[in-house]
Design a protein around this motif. Sequence first.
Motif, PDB file in Angstrom:
ATOM      1  N   SER A  15       6.531  94.733 106.468  1.00 11.01           N
ATOM      2  CA  SER A  15       4.972  93.797 106.421  1.00 11.01           C
ATOM      3  C   SER A  15       5.328  93.403 105.018  1.00 11.01           C
ATOM      4  N   VAL A  16       3.988  92.385 106.076  1.00 10.04           N
ATOM      5  CA  VAL A  16       3.191  90.725 105.117  1.00 10.04           C
ATOM      6  C   VAL A  16       2.987  91.225 104.108  1.00 10.04           C
ATOM      7  N   LEU A  17       3.315  90.529 102.636  1.00  9.92           N
ATOM      8  CA  LEU A  17       2.839  90.172 101.372  1.00  9.92           C
ATOM      9  C   LEU A  17       1.873  90.241 101.647  1.00  9.92           C
ATOM     10  N   ASN A  18       0.819  90.958 101.508  1.00 11.09           N
ATOM     11  CA  ASN A  18      -0.966  90.373 101.058  1.00 11.09           C
ATOM     12  C   ASN A  18      -1.143  90.468  99.747  1.00 11.09           C
ATOM     13  N   TRP A  19      -0.638  89.179  99.508  1.00 13.89           N
ATOM     14  CA  TRP A  19      -0.476  88.600  98.179  1.00 13.89           C
ATOM     15  C   TRP A  19      -1.996  89.037  96.612  1.00 13.89           C
ATOM     16  N   ASP A  20      -3.223  87.769  97.291  1.00  9.23           N
ATOM     17  CA  ASP A  20      -4.490  88.291  96.714  1.00  9.23           C
ATOM     18  C   ASP A  20      -5.015  90.070  97.067  1.00  9.23           C
ATOM     19  N   ALA A  21      -3.816  91.082  97.682  1.00  4.05           N
ATOM     20  CA  ALA A  21      -4.388  92.424  97.657  1.00  4.05           C
ATOM     21  C   ALA A  21      -3.303  92.867  96.816  1.00  4.05           C
ATOM     22  N   ILE A  22      -2.273  92.767  95.731  1.00  2.00           N
ATOM     23  CA  ILE A  22      -1.515  93.026  95.634  1.00  2.00           C
ATOM     24  C   ILE A  22      -1.864  92.762  93.794  1.00  2.00           C
ATOM     25  N   PHE A  23      -2.712  91.576  93.735  1.00  6.20           N
ATOM     26  CA  PHE A  23      -2.449  90.291  92.354  1.00  6.20           C
ATOM     27  C   PHE A  23      -3.479  90.752  91.452  1.00  6.20           C
ATOM     28  N   ASN A  24      -4.652  91.108  92.908  1.00  5.31           N
ATOM     29  CA  ASN A  24      -6.031  91.391  93.215  1.00  5.31           C
ATOM     30  C   ASN A  24      -7.810  90.088  92.026  1.00  5.31           C
ATOM     31  N   SER A  25      -6.126  89.048  92.904  1.00  6.16           N
ATOM     32  CA  SER A  25      -6.624  87.046  91.815  1.00  6.16           C
ATOM     33  C   SER A  25      -6.568  86.944  92.970  1.00  6.16           C
ATOM     34  N   LYS A  26      -6.536  84.989  93.398  1.00  3.68           N
ATOM     35  CA  LYS A  26      -6.406  84.208  94.635  1.00  3.68           C
ATOM     36  C   LYS A  26      -6.243  83.211  93.972  1.00  3.68           C
ATOM     37  N   GLY A  27      -5.140  83.262  92.755  1.00  2.00           N
ATOM     38  CA  GLY A  27      -3.950  82.643  92.341  1.00  2.00           C
ATOM     39  C   GLY A  27      -2.999  82.234  93.238  1.00  2.00           C
ATOM     40  N   LYS A  28      -2.076  81.015  92.344  1.00  2.00           N
ATOM     41  CA  LYS A  28      -1.669  80.612  93.637  1.00  2.00           C
ATOM     42  C   LYS A  28       0.113  81.179  93.999  1.00  2.00           C
TER      43      LYS A  28
END
Length: 225
Positions: free
Chosen positions: A41-54
Amino acid sequence: MPKSKIRPIRSYVLRQGRLTKNQAEGIRAFSSLYTIPFGNSVLNWDAIFNSKGKKIIEIGFGMGHTTAIIAETLSNSNFIAIDVYSPGVGNLLNKIKDKNLKNLKIIQHDAVEVLEEMTLDESLDALHIFFPDPWHKKRHNKRRLIQEPFLELISRKLKKQGYIHIATDWEDYANWIIEIFKKNEIYQAKNIDFSKKPSYRPKTKYENRGVNLGHQVWDMVFIKS
Ligand SMILES: C[S@@+](CC[C@H](N)C(=O)[O-])C[C@H]1O[C@@H](n2cnc3c(N)ncnc32)[C@H](O)[C@@H]1O
């Protein structure tokens, strides 16, 4: 005709280092909180970290000393740190807990496969690779992580204006890296005089020992145009 499976050349050797009690306890207690399993599965960064950081990937964090300090310093960025080495994973898990870092997760797997299988194209702001294994013997050079196909892979994964920061204390590897980047017109070297270490990268113990022995360190930053 079925595809023949050719075993890829790996840039690491799986060292089965002995886990200290602390490292084993780190893995037992905190893996479920701070590691991401390898998968398709593709990494969903914003969901993993609950933030829109770099979105920054570090390849080969070793014991994770600098990884944790950088995540603490660049607190508005999110980090996924990748290595295969269990004692390092245990060590870094404990650091994430101790420092209460919300912006750092770990994947214990081959980073090349994480980039290929779990990373969307044009999704990364940066890649950090500090002191990659130099594979200094000529016959081992083919095991170096940084090769032309690797550069093509990361070119796809980085956003425009994304950067890759590599540090090494092997002059031969530094020159090899520069040559490979020069062939790929998509990158501009930002820091080609090698002497300026970006301020977010603290010196490692390993590096200090080398510097005391007279080794030089080359920091190289390349920007994708
Ligand atoms: C020489 S150590 C440097 C560790 C750390 N960055 C430091 O500066 O102390 C290189 C690390 O890269 C890891 N490594 C090498 N190739 C890798 C790959 N393809 N995927 C994940 N980790 C890798 C190794 O397991 C090792 O821990």
